[in-house]
Design a protein around this motif. Structure first.
Motif, short mmCIF file in Angstrom:
data_model
loop_
_atom_site.label_atom_id
_atom_site.label_comp_id
_atom_site.label_asym_id
_atom_site.label_seq_id
_atom_site.Cartn_x
_atom_site.Cartn_y
_atom_site.Cartn_z
N ASP A 94 -14.29 -44.29 75.39
CA ASP A 94 -13.40 -43.29 74.78
C ASP A 94 -12.56 -43.90 73.66
N ALA A 95 -12.02 -45.09 73.91
CA ALA A 95 -11.21 -45.76 72.88
C ALA A 95 -12.06 -46.16 71.68
N ALA A 98 -12.83 -43.00 69.66
CA ALA A 98 -11.63 -42.57 68.93
C ALA A 98 -11.37 -43.47 67.73
N CYS A 99 -11.56 -44.77 67.92
CA CYS A 99 -11.35 -45.74 66.84
C CYS A 99 -12.34 -45.47 65.70
N HIS A 101 -14.08 -42.81 65.01
CA HIS A 101 -13.82 -41.51 64.40
C HIS A 101 -12.57 -41.57 63.51
N GLY A 102 -11.53 -42.23 64.00
CA GLY A 102 -10.28 -42.33 63.25
C GLY A 102 -10.42 -43.08 61.95
#
Length: 140
Positions: A94-95, A98-99, A101-102
């Motif tokens: 998940d992290a 998110a990284c 994608h961010g």
């Protein structure tokens, strides 16, 4: 250990087929790209940083779980605003998602692995967690 092997096989069975456009990213394909390197502070990943920048990468996110190694990379590349150090375990799916994608990553160079065979053989659970499940996380 048997349950761990079953989990690995189940994990592999869940993966969708991946089609590689080419076995490596050609130099011309790096220009203007935002690229992440998992295991980016390790021996293989850290060697890729300069090559990607020389090939025209717009941004290189160096992702690693080793704070000490990542700090060395950060010190080495502190003058280049295209290099961004990220302290993150590739097994945290998940992290990682998110990284990536961010940052808006176009490509992921997956180099996060335990590569010293005797150590992995002596510590198979850690090797499987990192090398199998970490790879799964990087592919998803």
């Amino acid at each position: 250990m048997h349950r761990l092997a079953d989990a690995v096989l189940a994990c592999i069975g869940e993966l969708a087929p991946v089609t590689l456009v080419s076995p490596s990213l050609p130099v011309g394909e790096c220009k203007g790209r935002r690229i992440a390197i998992t295991g980016g502070a390790g021996s293989i990943g850290s060697a890729m940083i300069g090559h990607l920048l020389d090939a025209g990468a717009a941004h290189v996110a160096v992702i690693d779980r080793s704070e000490a190694a990542l700090h060395r990379v950060q010190e080495c590349w502190s003058a280049d605003s295209r290099v961004h150090a990220v302290l993150l375990d590739v097994c945290n799916e998940d992290a990682l998602a998110a990284c990536l994608h961010g940052i808006g990553v176009h490509d992921v160079m997956h180099a996060a692995a335990h590569k010293h065979v005797p150590l992995v053989e002596a510590n198979p659970e850690a090797g499987i967690r990192n090398n199998v499940f970490g790879t799964r996380s990087a592919l998803c």
